[in-house]
Design a protein around this motif. Structure first.
Motif, PDB file in Angstrom:
ATOM      1  N   SER A 101      19.395  22.009  67.147  1.00 11.90           N
ATOM      2  CA  SER A 101      20.515  22.217  67.845  1.00 11.90           C
ATOM      3  C   SER A 101      20.156  22.745  69.468  1.00 11.90           C
ATOM      4  CB  SER A 101      21.788  22.687  67.901  1.00 11.90           C
ATOM      5  OG  SER A 101      23.053  22.625  68.682  1.00 11.90           O
ATOM      6  N   ARG A 102      19.254  24.052  68.915  1.00 16.36           N
ATOM      7  CA  ARG A 102      18.816  24.992  69.491  1.00 16.36           C
ATOM      8  C   ARG A 102      18.135  25.398  70.427  1.00 16.36           C
ATOM      9  NH1 ARG A 102      19.809  30.576  66.333  1.00 16.36           N
ATOM     10  NH2 ARG A 102      22.186  30.976  66.641  1.00 16.36           N
ATOM     11  N   ALA A 103      16.708  23.959  69.574  1.00 16.03           N
ATOM     12  CA  ALA A 103      15.468  23.273  69.894  1.00 16.03           C
ATOM     13  C   ALA A 103      15.814  22.630  71.494  1.00 16.03           C
ATOM     14  CB  ALA A 103      14.784  22.324  69.296  1.00 16.03           C
ATOM     15  N   ALA A 104      16.535  21.824  71.456  1.00 15.72           N
ATOM     16  CA  ALA A 104      17.160  20.307  72.466  1.00 15.72           C
ATOM     17  C   ALA A 104      18.051  21.428  73.058  1.00 15.72           C
ATOM     18  CB  ALA A 104      17.988  19.539  71.367  1.00 15.72           C
ATOM     19  N   GLY A 105      19.028  22.450  72.883  1.00 24.67           N
ATOM     20  CA  GLY A 105      19.596  22.968  73.652  1.00 24.67           C
ATOM     21  C   GLY A 105      20.857  22.241  73.976  1.00 24.67           C
ATOM     22  N   GLU A 106      21.339  20.704  73.129  1.00 26.19           N
ATOM     23  CA  GLU A 106      23.102  19.981  72.660  1.00 26.19           C
ATOM     24  C   GLU A 106      23.091  20.387  71.717  1.00 26.19           C
ATOM     25  OE1 GLU A 106      23.070  18.315  75.371  1.00 26.19           O
ATOM     26  OE2 GLU A 106      21.064  18.566  76.519  1.00 26.19           O
ATOM     27  N   LEU A 107      24.241  19.879  71.908  1.00 26.02           N
ATOM     28  CA  LEU A 107      25.118  19.882  70.621  1.00 26.02           C
ATOM     29  C   LEU A 107      24.653  19.277  69.242  1.00 26.02           C
ATOM     30  CD1 LEU A 107      28.364  20.729  69.781  1.00 26.02           C
ATOM     31  CD2 LEU A 107      29.157  18.759  70.909  1.00 26.02           C
ATOM     32  N   VAL A 108      25.011  19.128  68.031  1.00 26.85           N
ATOM     33  CA  VAL A 108      24.592  17.950  67.521  1.00 26.85           C
ATOM     34  C   VAL A 108      25.649  18.187  66.640  1.00 26.85           C
ATOM     35  CG1 VAL A 108      23.017  17.859  65.356  1.00 26.85           C
ATOM     36  CG2 VAL A 108      22.359  19.015  67.162  1.00 26.85           C
ATOM     37  N   HIS A 109      25.645  16.683  66.230  1.00 25.35           N
ATOM     38  CA  HIS A 109      26.539  15.606  65.898  1.00 25.35           C
ATOM     39  C   HIS A 109      26.348  14.973  64.365  1.00 25.35           C
ATOM     40  CE1 HIS A 109      30.187  14.565  65.699  1.00 25.35           C
ATOM     41  NE2 HIS A 109      30.197  13.747  65.113  1.00 25.35           N
ATOM     42  N   LEU A 110      26.890  15.830  62.564  1.00 26.71           N
ATOM     43  CA  LEU A 110      26.397  15.156  61.844  1.00 26.71           C
ATOM     44  C   LEU A 110      28.177  14.602  61.342  1.00 26.71           C
ATOM     45  CD1 LEU A 110      24.882  14.615  58.943  1.00 26.71           C
ATOM     46  CD2 LEU A 110      25.521  17.418  58.336  1.00 26.71           C
ATOM     47  N   ALA A 111      27.910  13.132  60.910  1.00 23.71           N
ATOM     48  CA  ALA A 111      28.859  12.570  60.283  1.00 23.71           C
ATOM     49  C   ALA A 111      27.898  12.009  58.845  1.00 23.71           C
ATOM     50  CB  ALA A 111      28.790  11.328  60.967  1.00 23.71           C
ATOM     51  N   CYS A 112      29.380  12.283  57.850  1.00 21.90           N
ATOM     52  CA  CYS A 112      28.961  11.712  57.009  1.00 21.90           C
ATOM     53  C   CYS A 112      29.899  10.707  55.939  1.00 21.90           C
ATOM     54  CB  CYS A 112      28.778  12.881  55.420  1.00 21.90           C
ATOM     55  SG  CYS A 112      27.771  14.108  55.716  1.00 21.90           S
ATOM     56  N   SER A 113      29.883   9.374  55.841  1.00 22.65           N
ATOM     57  CA  SER A 113      30.854   8.927  54.933  1.00 22.65           C
ATOM     58  C   SER A 113      30.418   7.801  53.574  1.00 22.65           C
ATOM     59  CB  SER A 113      31.035   7.543  56.339  1.00 22.65           C
ATOM     60  OG  SER A 113      29.875   7.179  55.773  1.00 22.65           O
ATOM     61  N   SER A 114      31.317   7.895  52.950  1.00 23.42           N
ATOM     62  CA  SER A 114      31.246   7.544  51.698  1.00 23.42           C
ATOM     63  C   SER A 114      31.856   6.396  51.006  1.00 23.42           C
ATOM     64  CB  SER A 114      31.202   8.600  50.493  1.00 23.42           C
ATOM     65  OG  SER A 114      31.860   8.681  50.466  1.00 23.42           O
ATOM     66  N   ALA A 115      31.533   5.708  50.162  1.00 25.55           N
ATOM     67  CA  ALA A 115      33.060   4.556  49.863  1.00 25.55           C
ATOM     68  C   ALA A 115      33.787   5.758  49.088  1.00 25.55           C
ATOM     69  CB  ALA A 115      31.971   3.837  48.188  1.00 25.55           C
ATOM     70  N   ARG A 116      34.195   6.834  48.920  1.00 26.06           N
ATOM     71  CA  ARG A 116      35.529   6.762  48.970  1.00 26.06           C
ATOM     72  C   ARG A 116      36.259   7.503  50.107  1.00 26.06           C
ATOM     73  NH1 ARG A 116      33.777  12.842  46.285  1.00 26.06           N
ATOM     74  NH2 ARG A 116      33.107  12.824  48.144  1.00 26.06           N
ATOM     75  N   ALA A 117      35.626   5.975  51.531  1.00 26.36           N
ATOM     76  CA  ALA A 117      36.970   5.845  52.485  1.00 26.36           C
ATOM     77  C   ALA A 117      37.408   7.589  53.201  1.00 26.36           C
ATOM     78  CB  ALA A 117      37.965   4.720  52.047  1.00 26.36           C
ATOM     79  N   SER A 118      36.597   8.193  53.224  1.00 25.66           N
ATOM     80  CA  SER A 118      36.205   9.777  53.360  1.00 25.66           C
ATOM     81  C   SER A 118      35.651  10.019  55.044  1.00 25.66           C
ATOM     82  CB  SER A 118      36.574  10.671  52.522  1.00 25.66           C
ATOM     83  OG  SER A 118      35.552  11.132  51.573  1.00 25.66           O
ATOM     84  N   SER A 119      35.274  10.809  55.090  1.00 29.81           N
ATOM     85  CA  SER A 119      33.924  11.135  56.208  1.00 29.81           C
ATOM     86  C   SER A 119      34.115  12.400  56.899  1.00 29.81           C
ATOM     87  CB  SER A 119      33.731  10.424  57.064  1.00 29.81           C
ATOM     88  OG  SER A 119      34.236  10.512  58.343  1.00 29.81           O
ATOM     89  N   ILE A 120      33.036  13.053  56.351  1.00 28.63           N
ATOM     90  CA  ILE A 120      32.954  14.436  57.222  1.00 28.63           C
ATOM     91  C   ILE A 120      31.804  14.929  58.425  1.00 28.63           C
ATOM     92  CG2 ILE A 120      32.328  16.933  56.372  1.00 28.63           C
ATOM     93  CD1 ILE A 120      32.626  16.536  53.643  1.00 28.63           C
ATOM     94  N   SER A 121      32.616  15.288  59.245  1.00 29.83           N
ATOM     95  CA  SER A 121      31.838  15.461  60.474  1.00 29.83           C
ATOM     96  C   SER A 121      31.764  17.007  61.281  1.00 29.83           C
ATOM     97  CB  SER A 121      32.911  14.533  61.879  1.00 29.83           C
ATOM     98  OG  SER A 121      32.280  14.858  63.023  1.00 29.83           O
ATOM     99  N   THR A 122      30.795  17.882  61.165  1.00 30.72           N
ATOM    100  CA  THR A 122      30.408  18.080  62.398  1.00 30.72           C
ATOM    101  C   THR A 122      29.230  18.206  62.798  1.00 30.72           C
ATOM    102  OG1 THR A 122      29.922  19.395  59.245  1.00 30.72           O
ATOM    103  CG2 THR A 122      29.009  20.840  61.174  1.00 30.72           C
ATOM    104  N   ARG A 123      29.910  19.081  63.850  1.00 29.93           N
ATOM    105  CA  ARG A 123      29.187  19.643  65.299  1.00 29.93           C
ATOM    106  C   ARG A 123      28.911  20.857  65.209  1.00 29.93           C
ATOM    107  NH1 ARG A 123      34.524  17.132  65.315  1.00 29.93           N
ATOM    108  NH2 ARG A 123      35.346  18.773  66.842  1.00 29.93           N
ATOM    109  N   LEU A 124      27.849  21.205  66.039  1.00 38.64           N
ATOM    110  CA  LEU A 124      26.947  22.309  66.309  1.00 38.64           C
ATOM    111  C   LEU A 124      26.816  22.957  67.499  1.00 38.64           C
ATOM    112  CD1 LEU A 124      26.284  25.279  64.455  1.00 38.64           C
ATOM    113  CD2 LEU A 124      24.401  23.560  63.447  1.00 38.64           C
ATOM    114  N   SER A 125      26.964  23.533  67.871  1.00 35.30           N
ATOM    115  CA  SER A 125      25.405  23.972  69.153  1.00 35.30           C
ATOM    116  C   SER A 125      24.660  25.026  69.383  1.00 35.30           C
ATOM    117  CB  SER A 125      26.961  24.430  70.124  1.00 35.30           C
ATOM    118  OG  SER A 125      27.599  26.264  69.272  1.00 35.30           O
ATOM    119  N   PRO A 126      24.276  24.927  70.256  1.00 35.57           N
ATOM    120  CA  PRO A 126      22.944  25.759  70.119  1.00 35.57           C
ATOM    121  C   PRO A 126      23.183  27.357  69.901  1.00 35.57           C
ATOM    122  CG  PRO A 126      22.412  23.980  71.839  1.00 35.57           C
ATOM    123  CD  PRO A 126      24.036  24.209  71.790  1.00 35.57           C
ATOM    124  N   SER A 127      24.657  27.765  70.551  1.00 37.08           N
ATOM    125  CA  SER A 127      25.254  29.613  70.380  1.00 37.08           C
ATOM    126  C   SER A 127      25.388  29.183  68.513  1.00 37.08           C
ATOM    127  CB  SER A 127      26.340  29.449  70.979  1.00 37.08           C
ATOM    128  OG  SER A 127      27.370  28.784  70.364  1.00 37.08           O
TER     129      SER A 127
END
Length: 142
Positions: A101-127
């Motif tokens: 995020s800091r190298a790109a100067g942009e918001l980074v988004h991580l999304a994880c999903s699985s067969a358990r029918a759930s997902s986790i979403s993480t957003r991280l800003s350069p700060s």
């Protein structure tokens, strides 16, 4: 990762067991005999038998009844699975996501999903500001 500044292990029995686990993991599914373990680890066979008995008791090592070789047990694999489970990934990946995020100067988004029918979403800003939220897989396009 071993501590390069340590001169001796704090608890030798635990250190021996960890060395055995690392050796068994490196050996793969074919495993190793006690003689091969002794040659690889530098431990004597009596010590190996005691440590292997403890590892077998807890499921961290298995012994093939026909060949006598030892291999990594299911409990060791379970530790890795628990550590890498999807709801632990945002914490594990936080340093890399922040650097990206800091190298790109942009918001980074991580999304994880699985067969358990759930997902986790993480957003991280350069700060370094982070927001994680569990979401339903039904609401998340794949």
């Amino acid at each position: 990762m071993p501590d390069p500044t340590a001169t001796a292990p704090p608890v030798e029995a635990i250190d021996r067991a960890l060395v055995l686990l690392e050796t068994l993991a490196s050996a793969g599914p074919g495993g190793l005999s006690v003689a091969e373990l002794a040659a690889t680890t530098g431990l004597n066979k009596t010590t190996l038998h005691r440590a292997l008995a403890a590892l077998r008791h807890r499921g961290f090592a298995d012994q093939d009844p026909s060949s006598g070789t030892y291999a990594l047990g299911a409990a060791a694999v379970g530790l890795g699975d628990a550590f890498l489970r999807e709801d632990n990934l945002p914490g594990l990946l936080h340093p890399a996501l922040l650097a990206l995020s800091r190298a790109a100067g942009e918001l980074v988004h991580l999304a994880c999903s699985s067969a358990r029918a759930s997902s986790i979403s993480t957003r991280l800003s350069p700060s370094g500001r982070c927001a994680s939220s569990p979401r339903s897989a039904a609401a998340t396009p794949r």
